[in-house]
Write a protein that holds these residues in place. Structure first.
Motif, PDB file in Angstrom:
ATOM      1  N   PRO A 159     -59.329 -70.124  29.536  1.00  0.00           N
ATOM      2  CA  PRO A 159     -59.365 -70.715  28.059  1.00  0.00           C
ATOM      3  C   PRO A 159     -58.316 -69.829  27.274  1.00  0.00           C
ATOM      4  O   PRO A 159     -58.041 -68.699  27.300  1.00  0.00           O
ATOM      5  CB  PRO A 159     -60.713 -70.216  27.633  1.00  0.00           C
ATOM      6  N   ALA A 160     -57.720 -70.722  26.311  1.00  0.00           N
ATOM      7  CA  ALA A 160     -56.668 -70.093  25.523  1.00  0.00           C
ATOM      8  C   ALA A 160     -57.264 -69.014  24.536  1.00  0.00           C
ATOM      9  O   ALA A 160     -56.491 -68.080  24.179  1.00  0.00           O
ATOM     10  CB  ALA A 160     -56.189 -71.216  24.508  1.00  0.00           C
ATOM     11  N   SER A 161     -58.510 -69.176  24.209  1.00  0.00           N
ATOM     12  CA  SER A 161     -59.044 -68.155  23.449  1.00  0.00           C
ATOM     13  C   SER A 161     -59.227 -66.921  24.229  1.00  0.00           C
ATOM     14  O   SER A 161     -59.034 -65.731  23.419  1.00  0.00           O
ATOM     15  CB  SER A 161     -60.530 -68.592  23.180  1.00  0.00           C
ATOM     16  N   LEU A 162     -59.258 -66.847  25.579  1.00  0.00           N
ATOM     17  CA  LEU A 162     -59.231 -65.475  26.141  1.00  0.00           C
ATOM     18  C   LEU A 162     -57.725 -65.060  26.414  1.00  0.00           C
ATOM     19  O   LEU A 162     -57.654 -63.764  26.373  1.00  0.00           O
ATOM     20  CB  LEU A 162     -59.893 -65.787  27.809  1.00  0.00           C
ATOM     21  N   ARG A 163     -56.712 -65.793  26.396  1.00  0.00           N
ATOM     22  CA  ARG A 163     -55.573 -65.230  26.626  1.00  0.00           C
ATOM     23  C   ARG A 163     -55.135 -64.514  25.179  1.00  0.00           C
ATOM     24  O   ARG A 163     -54.599 -63.608  24.978  1.00  0.00           O
ATOM     25  CB  ARG A 163     -54.400 -66.579  26.643  1.00  0.00           C
ATOM     26  N   LEU A 164     -55.466 -65.215  24.143  1.00  0.00           N
ATOM     27  CA  LEU A 164     -55.334 -64.524  22.625  1.00  0.00           C
ATOM     28  C   LEU A 164     -56.174 -63.438  22.502  1.00  0.00           C
ATOM     29  O   LEU A 164     -55.670 -62.292  22.157  1.00  0.00           O
ATOM     30  CB  LEU A 164     -55.854 -65.671  21.667  1.00  0.00           C
ATOM     31  N   PHE A 165     -57.351 -63.429  23.128  1.00  0.00           N
ATOM     32  CA  PHE A 165     -58.211 -62.174  22.952  1.00  0.00           C
ATOM     33  C   PHE A 165     -57.548 -61.013  23.778  1.00  0.00           C
ATOM     34  O   PHE A 165     -57.186 -59.852  23.414  1.00  0.00           O
ATOM     35  CB  PHE A 165     -59.493 -62.143  23.409  1.00  0.00           C
ATOM     36  N   LEU A 166     -57.178 -61.308  24.885  1.00  0.00           N
ATOM     37  CA  LEU A 166     -56.313 -60.173  25.673  1.00  0.00           C
ATOM     38  C   LEU A 166     -55.279 -59.713  25.055  1.00  0.00           C
ATOM     39  O   LEU A 166     -54.850 -58.360  24.975  1.00  0.00           O
ATOM     40  CB  LEU A 166     -56.059 -60.649  27.188  1.00  0.00           C
ATOM     41  N   LEU A 167     -54.308 -60.623  24.430  1.00  0.00           N
ATOM     42  CA  LEU A 167     -53.017 -60.216  23.792  1.00  0.00           C
ATOM     43  C   LEU A 167     -53.484 -59.342  22.690  1.00  0.00           C
ATOM     44  O   LEU A 167     -52.859 -58.166  22.504  1.00  0.00           O
ATOM     45  CB  LEU A 167     -52.212 -61.496  23.334  1.00  0.00           C
ATOM     46  N   THR A 168     -54.612 -59.501  21.810  1.00  0.00           N
ATOM     47  CA  THR A 168     -54.900 -59.176  20.542  1.00  0.00           C
ATOM     48  C   THR A 168     -55.339 -57.466  21.016  1.00  0.00           C
ATOM     49  O   THR A 168     -54.992 -56.615  20.443  1.00  0.00           O
ATOM     50  CB  THR A 168     -55.722 -59.924  19.765  1.00  0.00           C
ATOM     51  N   VAL A 169     -56.366 -57.666  22.043  1.00  0.00           N
ATOM     52  CA  VAL A 169     -57.085 -56.380  22.389  1.00  0.00           C
ATOM     53  C   VAL A 169     -55.610 -55.340  22.944  1.00  0.00           C
ATOM     54  O   VAL A 169     -55.691 -54.186  22.469  1.00  0.00           O
ATOM     55  CB  VAL A 169     -57.733 -56.303  23.342  1.00  0.00           C
ATOM     56  N   ALA A 170     -54.521 -55.798  23.614  1.00  0.00           N
ATOM     57  CA  ALA A 170     -53.621 -55.079  24.048  1.00  0.00           C
ATOM     58  C   ALA A 170     -52.790 -54.698  22.907  1.00  0.00           C
ATOM     59  O   ALA A 170     -52.274 -53.253  22.965  1.00  0.00           O
ATOM     60  CB  ALA A 170     -52.986 -55.662  25.245  1.00  0.00           C
ATOM     61  N   PHE A 326     -72.572 -58.869  15.593  1.00  0.00           N
ATOM     62  CA  PHE A 326     -71.489 -58.243  14.973  1.00  0.00           C
ATOM     63  C   PHE A 326     -70.168 -59.044  15.050  1.00  0.00           C
ATOM     64  O   PHE A 326     -69.531 -59.228  13.903  1.00  0.00           O
ATOM     65  CB  PHE A 326     -71.064 -56.969  15.411  1.00  0.00           C
ATOM     66  N   ALA A 327     -69.889 -59.461  16.076  1.00  0.00           N
ATOM     67  CA  ALA A 327     -68.839 -60.514  16.025  1.00  0.00           C
ATOM     68  C   ALA A 327     -69.092 -61.337  17.511  1.00  0.00           C
ATOM     69  O   ALA A 327     -69.655 -60.906  18.530  1.00  0.00           O
ATOM     70  CB  ALA A 327     -67.660 -59.749  16.293  1.00  0.00           C
ATOM     71  N   PRO A 328     -68.641 -62.534  17.588  1.00  0.00           N
ATOM     72  CA  PRO A 328     -68.856 -63.535  18.639  1.00  0.00           C
ATOM     73  C   PRO A 328     -67.771 -63.244  19.704  1.00  0.00           C
ATOM     74  O   PRO A 328     -66.742 -62.985  19.575  1.00  0.00           O
ATOM     75  CB  PRO A 328     -68.586 -64.870  17.976  1.00  0.00           C
ATOM     76  N   ARG A 329     -68.170 -63.621  20.930  1.00  0.00           N
ATOM     77  CA  ARG A 329     -67.363 -63.462  22.133  1.00  0.00           C
ATOM     78  C   ARG A 329     -66.395 -64.690  22.005  1.00  0.00           C
ATOM     79  O   ARG A 329     -66.619 -65.671  21.305  1.00  0.00           O
ATOM     80  CB  ARG A 329     -68.067 -63.488  23.212  1.00  0.00           C
ATOM     81  N   PRO A 330     -65.323 -64.482  22.711  1.00  0.00           N
ATOM     82  CA  PRO A 330     -64.125 -65.689  22.671  1.00  0.00           C
ATOM     83  C   PRO A 330     -64.549 -67.004  22.906  1.00  0.00           C
ATOM     84  O   PRO A 330     -65.422 -67.241  23.895  1.00  0.00           O
ATOM     85  CB  PRO A 330     -63.151 -65.243  23.896  1.00  0.00           C
ATOM     86  N   GLU A 331     -64.518 -67.818  22.159  1.00  0.00           N
ATOM     87  CA  GLU A 331     -64.607 -69.220  22.231  1.00  0.00           C
ATOM     88  C   GLU A 331     -64.388 -70.005  23.625  1.00  0.00           C
ATOM     89  O   GLU A 331     -63.482 -69.788  24.124  1.00  0.00           O
ATOM     90  CB  GLU A 331     -64.171 -69.971  20.999  1.00  0.00           C
TER      91      GLU A 331
END
Length: 409
Positions: A159-170, A326-331
Motif C-alpha cells: 500500500p502507498a500508505s506503507l511506503r510513505l510511512f517507511l520513508l517518513t520513519v527513516a 494515540f495515532a492510527p496505523r497506516p491506512e
C-alpha cells in the motif's frame, strides 16, 4: 510480433523495471557492498585497502590525509547536507509538518532506535564485553535507500500508505542519528574553532532572514563552516546538516530555493556519494576475522539489534499507539504488512557503517567486526522483510508489470 510475444522483452522487463523504479538506489548499494566484499577477499585486497587507507600526505599538513577520511568526513558532509534539506522540507511543508501526521512516525522511529540499542547492550553485557558499549547506536539507524529499494522490488503490492510511512520513519530516524552523532560521538572540543563555526552559522541564518537568493554565498559559507567544524572536535558531517537548515525555503523571487537545491543534489547523493562511501567502508576481509570473529559478541549484538530490536520496537509502537488511540496505523495496511515493513527498517548499512567508524575509531578489528554485524543484520532483515511482504500483500494494482504494459504500447 508484439512485445508480449517477444521472449527477450519478457525476460528482461523485470530487470528494466528494477532499475527504473525506486528500487534502483538500493540495488546499487547491494551491488556496491558485494563488490567491496569481493575486492577485500580477492588478490586485490592489498590494493583495495591501500587505495582508501594509504596516506596521501602527512597528517600534520592536513587532518584528512587518506582517501577514506576524505570520503567519510568530506564527501559524506554532502550526504548529510541533502538529509538536512529533506528533513527541513518535510518538517515545514511535508509529512512531518502536521502534528497529527508526525505522531506515529516519530513514535515508531524513537522506539526503533531505543529497542535496538537495548538489545545491543543486553548482548554485549551478557557476554561480559562492556568495552563494546560505545557501539550502542550502530543498530539504531535505518538506511532509507536500502529499505526503499527492497520495498520497490514488490512493485505496487505494498500500500502507498506503507511506503510513505517507511520513508517518513527513516527520515525521523536520520534526525535521531544526526543528534546521536553530535551528542555522543564528539570528543576533545576546541572552543575557538567551535565559536567561529557558531558565528558562521549565525551569518548564514541572517542570510536566510534576508532571503538571499543566490546559491554561491551559501555554498561558500557552508564550505567555511565545514572546515571550522572539522577542526572543532564535532564531526565534520554535522556541518552539512546545520548548513542545510539555513537554506531558505523560498528566495526573494519566490522560487523554491531549498526544493530546487535538494532536487539537484539528491541524485548525486544517492547514486554517487553513498555508493562510494559503501564501497570504501563495506569491504571486510573474512579470512582475517575467521569464524570466531564473525560470531564474536560485537557482530552478533549488532545483527540482533537490527533484526530483532528494530522490528519489535517499531511494530510494538505502532500496535500500542493504534490500540490506545494515540495515532492510527497506516491506512489500508494489515498487521502482517506492517510487521514486514517493521523488519525492513532493520536494514542499517550507510548510517550504521558511519556510526561504527566513529564508535570504534582507531580500532580496525572492532570496525571490521561491526561491518560483519551490520551486513548480517541488514541482509537478514531485507530477506525476511521482503519474504513476509511478498507472502502477505495482495493488492490488485500489481497484477502485471507496468513496464511490460509500456513496452506493449
Amino acid at each position: 510480433m508484439t512485445d508480449r510475444q517477444n521472449p527477450i522483452r519478457l525476460v528482461f522487463a523485470p530487470v528494466r523495471a528494477l532499475f527504473v523504479s525506486d528500487a534502483s538506489a538500493g540495488i546499487l548499494l547491494i551491488l556496491v557492498a558485494l563488490a567491496a566484499m569481493i575486492a577485500a577477499n580477492s588478490p586485490l585486497a592489498n590494493e583495495y585497502h591501500h587505495l582508501f587507507h594509504g596516506e596521501l600526505f602527512s597528517a600534520e599538513a592536513f587532518k584528512l590525509n587518506t582517501l577514506h577520511l576524505w570520503i567519510n568526513d568530506g564527501l559524506m558532509a554532502i550526504f548529510f547536507f541533502v538529509v538536512g534539506l529533506e528533513v527541513k522540507r518535510e518538517w515545514i511543508e511535508g509529512q512531518l509538518s502536521d502534528n497529527d501526521q508526525r505522531k506515529m512516525p516519530v513514535l515508531a522511529a524513537a522506539a526503533g532506535m531505543i529497542l535496538p540499542a537495548l538489545v545491543y547492550l543486553f548482548f554485549v553485557n551478557a557476554e561480559g564485553a562492556q568495552d563494546l558499549t560505545r557501539g550502542w547506536a550502530i543498530p539504531a539507524a535505518t538506511d532509507i535507500a536500502f529499505a526503499m529499494g527492497v520495498l520497490g522490488l514488490l512493485g505496487n503490492r505494498v500500500p502507498a500508505s506503507l511506503r510513505l510511512f517507511l520513508l517518513t520513519v527513516a527520515i525521523v530516524d536520520d534526525i535521531g542519528a544526526v543528534l546521536v552523532i553530535a551528542l555522543f560521538y564528539t570528543a576533545n572540543l576546541k572552543f575557538t574553532w567551535l565559536v567561529a563555526a557558531v558565528i558562521v552559522t549565525g551569518i548564514m541564518m541572517a542570510m536566510n532572514r534576508a532571503r538571499v537568493s543566490a546559491y554561491t554565498p551559501f555554498i561558500l559559507m557552508a564550505l567555511l563552516l565545514w572546515f571550522l567544524v572539522l577542526n572543532s572536535g564535532v564531526h565534520a558531517t554535522i556541518a552539512g546538516v546545520v548548513a542545510a537548515l539555513t537554506i531558505p525555503m523560498v528566495g526573494k523571487d519566490d522560487d523554491t530555493m531549498l526544493e530546487h537545491l535538494e532536487h539537484n543534489l539528491a541524485p548525486w547523493s544517492a547514486y554517487l556519494i553513498v555508493p562510494v562511501f559503501g564501497f570504501a567502508n563495506a569491504g571486510v576481509e573474512l579470512g582475517a576475522l575467521g569464524l570466531a570473529g564473525i560470531l564474536a559478541p560485537l557482530p552478533l549484538a549488532i545483527a540482533a539489534g537490527l533484526f530483532v530490536g528494530k522490528q519489535v520496537g517499531i511494530f510494538s509502537a505502532i500496535w500500542i499507539a493504534d490500540k490506545v488511540g494515540f495515532a492510527p496505523r497506516p491506512e489500508g495496511a494489515n498487521w502482517a504488512e506492517i510487521w514486514g515493513v517493521s523488519i525492513l527498517c532493520g536494514i542499517g548499512f550507510t548510517m550504521s557503517l558511519f556510526i561504527s567508524s566513529l564508535a570504534f575509531a582507531g580500532n580496525s578489528l572492532l570496525i571490521e567486526e561491526a561491518k560483519i554485524g551490520i551486513l548480517m543484520g541488514s541482509l537478514i532483515s531485507a530477506v525476511v522483510g521482503y519474504t513476509i511482504l511478498r507472502m502477505t500483500t495482495d493488492h490488485p494494482d500489481d497484477q502485471r508489470s507496468p513496464y511490460l504494459e509500456e513496452d506493449e504500447r
